[in-house]
Design an enzyme around this catalytic site. Structure first.
Site, mmCIF file in Angstrom:
data_model
loop_
_atom_site.group_PDB
_atom_site.id
_atom_site.type_symbol
_atom_site.label_atom_id
_atom_site.label_comp_id
_atom_site.label_asym_id
_atom_site.label_seq_id
_atom_site.Cartn_x
_atom_site.Cartn_y
_atom_site.Cartn_z
ATOM 1 N N LYS A 162 0.870 -1.190 0.000
ATOM 2 C CA LYS A 162 0.000 0.000 0.000
ATOM 3 C C LYS A 162 0.893 1.221 0.000
ATOM 4 O O LYS A 162 2.033 1.160 0.453
ATOM 5 C CB LYS A 162 -0.871 0.019 1.258
ATOM 6 N N ASP A 203 -7.149 4.167 -4.399
ATOM 7 C CA ASP A 203 -7.786 4.039 -3.086
ATOM 8 C C ASP A 203 -8.394 5.424 -2.831
ATOM 9 O O ASP A 203 -8.637 6.172 -3.806
ATOM 10 C CB ASP A 203 -6.758 3.631 -2.003
HETATM 11 P P1 NDP Z 1 -13.011 7.707 -2.778
HETATM 12 O O1 NDP Z 1 -11.934 8.691 -2.595
HETATM 13 O O2 NDP Z 1 -13.573 7.461 -4.132
HETATM 14 O O3 NDP Z 1 -14.237 8.046 -1.808
HETATM 15 C C1 NDP Z 1 -14.047 8.147 -0.444
HETATM 16 C C2 NDP Z 1 -15.358 8.511 0.214
HETATM 17 O O4 NDP Z 1 -15.238 8.358 1.619
HETATM 18 C C3 NDP Z 1 -15.747 9.961 -0.020
HETATM 19 O O5 NDP Z 1 -17.149 10.075 -0.002
HETATM 20 C C4 NDP Z 1 -15.107 10.645 1.182
HETATM 21 O O6 NDP Z 1 -15.734 11.860 1.531
HETATM 22 C C5 NDP Z 1 -15.334 9.629 2.262
HETATM 23 N N1 NDP Z 1 -14.274 9.738 3.276
HETATM 24 C C6 NDP Z 1 -12.950 9.618 3.064
HETATM 25 N N2 NDP Z 1 -12.278 9.837 4.201
HETATM 26 C C7 NDP Z 1 -13.199 10.081 5.127
HETATM 27 C C8 NDP Z 1 -13.131 10.384 6.502
HETATM 28 N N3 NDP Z 1 -11.947 10.454 7.154
HETATM 29 N N4 NDP Z 1 -14.300 10.568 7.176
HETATM 30 C C9 NDP Z 1 -15.487 10.490 6.528
HETATM 31 N N5 NDP Z 1 -15.614 10.237 5.225
HETATM 32 C C10 NDP Z 1 -14.487 10.028 4.541
HETATM 33 O O7 NDP Z 1 -12.431 6.342 -2.164
HETATM 34 P P2 NDP Z 1 -12.937 4.838 -2.390
HETATM 35 O O8 NDP Z 1 -14.405 4.814 -2.585
HETATM 36 O O9 NDP Z 1 -12.055 4.233 -3.371
HETATM 37 O O10 NDP Z 1 -12.571 4.194 -0.975
HETATM 38 C C11 NDP Z 1 -13.499 4.089 0.104
HETATM 39 C C12 NDP Z 1 -13.050 2.993 1.054
HETATM 40 O O11 NDP Z 1 -13.013 1.743 0.335
HETATM 41 C C13 NDP Z 1 -11.658 3.139 1.660
HETATM 42 O O12 NDP Z 1 -11.670 2.586 2.954
HETATM 43 C C14 NDP Z 1 -10.781 2.283 0.761
HETATM 44 O O13 NDP Z 1 -9.614 1.860 1.412
HETATM 45 C C15 NDP Z 1 -11.730 1.131 0.491
HETATM 46 N N6 NDP Z 1 -11.450 0.312 -0.688
HETATM 47 C C16 NDP Z 1 -11.312 0.861 -1.923
HETATM 48 C C17 NDP Z 1 -11.065 0.065 -3.024
HETATM 49 C C18 NDP Z 1 -10.976 0.608 -4.404
HETATM 50 O O14 NDP Z 1 -10.799 -0.187 -5.333
HETATM 51 N N7 NDP Z 1 -11.110 1.909 -4.622
HETATM 52 C C19 NDP Z 1 -10.907 -1.387 -2.878
HETATM 53 C C20 NDP Z 1 -11.148 -1.879 -1.552
HETATM 54 C C21 NDP Z 1 -11.393 -1.046 -0.505
HETATM 55 P P3 NDP Z 1 -14.988 13.258 1.243
HETATM 56 O O15 NDP Z 1 -15.192 13.523 -0.214
HETATM 57 O O16 NDP Z 1 -15.675 14.237 2.114
HETATM 58 O O17 NDP Z 1 -13.542 13.066 1.603
HETATM 59 O O1 2IT Z 2 -7.956 -1.693 -0.630
HETATM 60 C C1 2IT Z 2 -7.897 -2.185 -1.780
HETATM 61 O O2 2IT Z 2 -8.022 -3.398 -1.971
HETATM 62 C C2 2IT Z 2 -7.678 -1.273 -2.912
HETATM 63 N N1 2IT Z 2 -7.616 -0.067 -2.706
HETATM 64 C C3 2IT Z 2 -7.516 -1.815 -4.288
HETATM 65 C C4 2IT Z 2 -6.115 -2.320 -4.519
HETATM 66 C C5 2IT Z 2 -5.788 -2.753 -5.925
HETATM 67 O O3 2IT Z 2 -4.609 -3.049 -6.130
HETATM 68 O O4 2IT Z 2 -6.667 -2.795 -6.795
#
Ligand code: NDP
Ligand code: 2IT
Length: 446
Positions: free
Chosen positions: A125, A165
């Site tokens: 990461k 992420d």
């Molecule tokens: P994005 O940046 O697309 O969206 C993040 C969302 O979460 C936004 O709505 C943001 O709001 C909110 N957010 C972020 N930080 C905080 C915080 N500290 N408190 C409250 N709200 C918060 O990210 P993703 O959708 O990609 O990721 C969301 C989660 O999913 C994370 O935990 C990530 O690790 C996990 N994840 C993502 C994957 C991927 O492929 N993208 C895969 C597996 C897990 P704001 O705009 O106000 O910051």
């Molecule tokens: O938390 C996760 O699994 C991710 N942000 C996606 C990682 C990836 O390599 O697609």
């Protein structure tokens, strides 16, 4: 053999102040220690002791110049946690809260998650304390170029393959890829989440959200239930939340909330696909705040400064960030009849809240099982890049679905208790551990 308490005391002493890392390690240790007692070869080889130390950590300066010609300095990181079963693989997070401990927790979880996917992926990461909010596209590009100017020497399609992420989506992956290509003079699958015209995979943007819903479908099947008609609360409104909602609507669920870090929106009648279309444009193009739903759409309420867990639901999908459900939220969810949690985010539930869910015997699976669809599809993107082909939407979606079914089976295999309750935390941790541990034993003390 040491106790979990003694083991954790060492981890805390050697990694001072890294509270999220301690939390993630403790959860795994509590699952794995009883297993180690039954299988002493892993304890003898000090597998868990090795796993909590990253193979390599890179920390670097990221200087860049903003639109006002002012110099800005951020810190960049890449945690290369484990390459036992494949090249390091995991996302990059750009958020002001990013620090070493948070990235180590994410890299540690990624090792187990990637092991569960059945694909040959190690764990890593990275990211930066850079805040993309309020920055122009040009500023984001300059930052990404500076970040990659150091990162490029540590990654490669057979070494370490970053992805998105929080704060890193298709725009950032594009800028990062462009700079990598320029520095290395080669076009390879060094990043996943690429644009569809230049090596990306269909379904990768959708994969985490869709995969989380597929996993919930498998959990519900164990209780002869389905998604149709279920009232769902979703937190976040980014990549994971958006495609979770898309799949839920397709399957006939009623989605009543979305949120961002300022508050949540609630629509009692349930979001329509037109509402979701608005959210896609709001969040991905205009990069606005979720509050706008109230001003521009019908039937929405906005609750400032709160998370959506007070809204009654059948299934909750925490899809924003770590530690967003505390013990009191968990009690409220259970009291209001919630029967299942689908963790789109990584470690969104604090340990005390997990205990509340397990005590109430509701369906609860940790993020490393529920949200593994994103990295699985990244693995499929790597395969397509290697054989220089592009699978259809249907092909990728079917493979993703099958991987989620397999992950569910692994959790049941290692997590089913005598009373029939499936402890998905133990299941995911032990199944993830065994594959990596066996590979480590095969490869000697490295
Ligand atoms: P994005 O940046 O697309 O969206 C993040 C969302 O979460 C936004 O709505 C943001 O709001 C909110 N957010 C972020 N930080 C905080 C915080 N500290 N408190 C409250 N709200 C918060 O990210 P993703 O959708 O990609 O990721 C969301 C989660 O999913 C994370 O935990 C990530 O690790 C996990 N994840 C993502 C994957 C991927 O492929 N993208 C895969 C597996 C897990 P704001 O705009 O106000 O910051
Ligand atoms: O938390 C996760 O699994 C991710 N942000 C996606 C990682 C990836 O390599 O697609």
């Amino acid at each position: 053999m040491k106790s979990v308490k003694e083991f954790m005391a060492d981890v805390v002493r050697k990694n001072p102040g890294e509270v999220e890392f301690h939390q993630a390690v403790k959860e795994v240790a509590e699952s794995v220690f009883p297993f180690l007692q039954k299988h002493p070869k892993y304890a003898k080889e000090k597998i868990l002791e090795r796993m909590v130390v990253p193979e390599r950590v890179v920390i670097f300066r990221v200087p860049w110049i903003d639109d006002n010609q002012e110099i800005q300095i951020n810190t960049g990181y890449r945690i290369e946690m484990s390459s036992a079963i494949g090249p390091y693989k995991g996302g990059l997070r750009f958020h002001p809260s990013v620090n070493l401990g948070i990235l180590k927790f994410l890299a540690f979880e990624q090792v187990y998650k990637n092991s569960l996917t059945t694909l040959p992926l190690g764990g890593g990461k990275g990211g930066s304390d850079f805040d993309p909010k309020g920055k122009s596209d040009r500023e984001v590009m300059k930052f990404c170029q500076s970040f990659m100017t150091e990162l490029f020497r540590h990654i490669g399609e057979n070494t370490d393959v970053p992805a998105g992420d929080i704060g890193v989506g298709s725009r950032e992956i594009g800028f990062l890829f462009g700079q990598y290509k320029r520095l290395k003079n080669e076009f390879t699958g060094v990043l996943t989440g690429k644009g569809i015209n230049w090596g990306g995979s269909l379904i990768r943007p959708e994969a985490t959200g869709y995969g989380c819903v597929y996993f919930v479908q498998e959990m519900l099947k164990t209780r002869k239930q389905s998604i149709k008609g279920k009232v769902c609360t979703v937190s976040g409104s980014g990549n994971v939340a958006q495609y979770t909602v898309e799949k839920l609507l397709e399957l006939g669920a009623k989605v009543v909330t979305l949120s961002d870090s300022n508050g949540y929106v609630y629509k009692e009648k349930g979001l329509t696909s037109d509402d979701l279309k608005f959210v896609f444009e709001l969040k991905n193009v205009r990069r606005g705040r979720i509050k706008e739903c109230v001003e521009k759409l019908k039937g929405f309420k906005y609750v400032e400064g709160k998370r959506p867990w007070e809204v009654p639901c059948d299934i909750a999908f925490p899809s924003a960030t770590q530690n967003e459900i505390d013990a009191s939220d968990a009690k409220t969810l259970v009291k209001n009849g919630c029967m299942c949690i689908g963790e789109g985010a990584n470690m969104p539930t604090v340990p005390e809240a997990v205990k509340v869910f397990q005590k109430a015997k509701i369906l609860y699976a940790p993020g490393k099982a529920a949200n593994a669809g994103g990295v699985s599809t990244s693995g499929l993107e790597m395969s397509q890049n290697s054989i220089r082909t592009a699978w259809t939407r249907e092909e990728v979606d079917e493979k993703l679905r099958q991987i989620k079914v397999n992950i569910h089976e692994s959790c049941v295999k290692y997590g089913k208790q005598k009373d029939g309750y499936i402890n998905y935390v133990d299941g995911a941790n032990i199944a993830g551990f065994v594959k990596v541990a066996d590979a480590m034993i095969d490869q000697g003390v490295v």
